[in-house]
Design a protein around this motif. Structure first.
Motif, mmCIF file in Angstrom:
data_model
loop_
_atom_site.group_PDB
_atom_site.id
_atom_site.type_symbol
_atom_site.label_atom_id
_atom_site.label_comp_id
_atom_site.label_asym_id
_atom_site.label_seq_id
_atom_site.Cartn_x
_atom_site.Cartn_y
_atom_site.Cartn_z
ATOM 1 N N LYS A 1 -43.242 -17.114 12.147
ATOM 2 C CA LYS A 1 -44.167 -17.597 11.125
ATOM 3 C C LYS A 1 -44.743 -16.433 10.327
ATOM 4 C CE LYS A 1 -45.628 -21.756 13.654
ATOM 5 N NZ LYS A 1 -45.024 -22.757 12.735
ATOM 6 N N ILE B 1 -47.990 -15.356 8.137
ATOM 7 C CA ILE B 1 -49.399 -15.748 8.053
ATOM 8 C C ILE B 1 -50.166 -14.779 7.158
ATOM 9 C CG2 ILE B 1 -51.511 -16.194 9.364
ATOM 10 C CD1 ILE B 1 -49.245 -18.029 10.227
ATOM 11 N N GLN C 1 -41.803 -17.271 1.593
ATOM 12 C CA GLN C 1 -42.199 -18.311 2.530
ATOM 13 C C GLN C 1 -43.588 -18.005 3.075
ATOM 14 O OE1 GLN C 1 -39.708 -18.498 6.002
ATOM 15 N NE2 GLN C 1 -40.148 -16.413 6.638
ATOM 16 N N HIS D 1 -46.261 -19.790 6.228
ATOM 17 C CA HIS D 1 -46.505 -20.858 7.205
ATOM 18 C C HIS D 1 -47.986 -21.050 7.515
ATOM 19 C CE1 HIS D 1 -42.400 -19.280 8.005
ATOM 20 N NE2 HIS D 1 -42.112 -20.567 8.052
ATOM 21 N N GLY D 2 -48.801 -20.061 7.172
ATOM 22 C CA GLY D 2 -50.210 -20.197 7.500
ATOM 23 C C GLY D 2 -51.093 -19.313 6.640
ATOM 24 N N MET E 1 -45.796 -22.392 0.711
ATOM 25 C CA MET E 1 -46.009 -23.204 1.914
ATOM 26 C C MET E 1 -45.321 -24.563 1.818
ATOM 27 S SD MET E 1 -49.652 -23.805 3.853
ATOM 28 C CE MET E 1 -49.980 -22.054 4.028
ATOM 29 N N SER F 1 -41.858 -25.106 3.618
ATOM 30 C CA SER F 1 -41.654 -25.242 5.069
ATOM 31 C C SER F 1 -42.775 -25.996 5.769
ATOM 32 C CB SER F 1 -41.531 -23.849 5.703
ATOM 33 O OG SER F 1 -42.690 -23.080 5.419
ATOM 34 N N GLY G 1 -47.022 -26.111 6.696
ATOM 35 C CA GLY G 1 -47.832 -25.041 7.246
ATOM 36 C C GLY G 1 -49.248 -25.490 7.545
ATOM 37 N N SER G 2 -50.091 -24.506 7.775
ATOM 38 C CA SER G 2 -51.475 -24.769 8.166
ATOM 39 C C SER G 2 -52.416 -23.843 7.415
ATOM 40 C CB SER G 2 -51.634 -24.560 9.680
ATOM 41 O OG SER G 2 -52.988 -24.659 10.066
ATOM 42 N N ILE H 1 -48.534 -30.160 5.298
ATOM 43 C CA ILE H 1 -49.477 -29.050 5.273
ATOM 44 C C ILE H 1 -50.800 -29.547 5.845
ATOM 45 C CG2 ILE H 1 -50.786 -27.447 3.829
ATOM 46 C CD1 ILE H 1 -48.415 -27.498 1.866
ATOM 47 N N LEU I 1 -53.486 -22.691 13.532
ATOM 48 C CA LEU I 1 -52.271 -22.236 12.841
ATOM 49 C C LEU I 1 -51.012 -22.663 13.582
ATOM 50 C CD1 LEU I 1 -53.056 -18.539 11.803
ATOM 51 C CD2 LEU I 1 -53.013 -20.546 10.317
ATOM 52 N N ASP J 1 -48.377 -24.757 16.397
ATOM 53 C CA ASP J 1 -47.882 -26.119 16.611
ATOM 54 C C ASP J 1 -48.636 -26.842 17.725
ATOM 55 O OD1 ASP J 1 -46.065 -25.755 14.586
ATOM 56 O OD2 ASP J 1 -44.425 -25.152 15.922
#
Length: 245
Positions: free
Chosen positions: A11, A13, A79, A81-82, A125, A128, A130-131, A173, A224, A226
């Motif tokens: 990920k 971030i 990309q 992810h967080g 984000m 893919s 994300g958070s 998201i 952040l 899973d």
């Protein structure tokens, strides 16, 4: 004790305000959990120190989050992810003593820059999912003397985060907040030199202690990851029970 070293593996971030305090703790912990961390702050020496103190994958960006150059750089990421939206400020004074400049400073950094940063992060984000973790405060749920501007801004963060969570849910998201009580950081340390203020704070916290930067980072990393895959539109209060009274 801690999270798996692979919790955030693979990920990417972004952590804003990563040079000191809570942001620094979040960046270090995210890197320890396997993330590629983009640490953002205005002071290069703070970022270099952060990188030196980590054995993880930390990329440093010496940027001002209020500037268009940073927002464009964020938007152009391949990309993401967080995002931990951690930058913020406070102006403590009675309402009658607050200046228009104080109002502008708090709203501009605590609300407008947070909104613009999150908006820019959506482009990478959305590819893919994300958070997004918006750094709030226990003051986003209560009131307190001398903190009309701060409370207003953090109540705004809570409302904004809920609306974002609902709007972005179908794009995979998630959006949540972390709401700490007082944490001993370079920004708050001078406040606790005042015995009256220190007594007020400790009297309000049932657990009778301040939060640490690691306490706040733990909540942020959980959101952040899973592990919180079905958690959105809510807040984790790291407040020792302040708001439960």
């Amino acid at each position: 004790m801690g999270f798996s070293k692979e919790l955030l593996k693979g990920k990417s971030i972004v952590v804003t305000g990563a040079g000191k305090g809570i942001g620094r703790a979040c960046a270090l912990m995210a890197a320890e959990c396997g993330a590629h961390v983009i640490a953002v702050a205005r002071t290069k020496s703070d970022l270099l120190s952060l990188k030196d103190d980590s054995s993880g994958d930390i990329e440093i960006w010496c940027e001002d989050v209020t500037q268009d150059a940073f927002l464009q750089r964020l938007k152009n990421l391949g990309q993401l992810h967080g995002l931990i939206n951690n930058v913020g400020t406070n102006r403590v004074a009675k309402m009658t003593e607050q200046l228009d400049d104080d109002l502008d400073a708090v709203v501009d950094l605590n609300i407008k820059s947070l909104y613009r940063c999150a908006k820019a992060a959506l482009a990478p984000m959305q590819k893919s999912g994300g958070s997004i973790v918006n750094m709030s405060s226990q003051m986003g749920f209560v009131g307190s003397p001398g903190r009309t501007l701060y409370c207003a801004s953090k109540h705004g963060v809570e409302g904004l985060s809920k609306a974002m969570a609902v709007e972005l849910a179908t794009e995979n998201i998630r959006v949540n907040t972390v709401a700490p009580t007082f944490v001993l950081t370079p920004m708050t340390e001078p406040m606790f030199a005042n015995p009256e203020f220190k007594k007020f704070v400790f009297d309000m916290i049932p657990m009778q202690k301040l939060a640490t930067t690691e306490d706040v980072a733990n909540a942020s990393i959980f959101l952040l990851s899973d592990l919180s895959a079905m958690v959105t539109g809510t807040s984790i209060k790291v407040d020792g029970g302040w708001t439960a009274r």
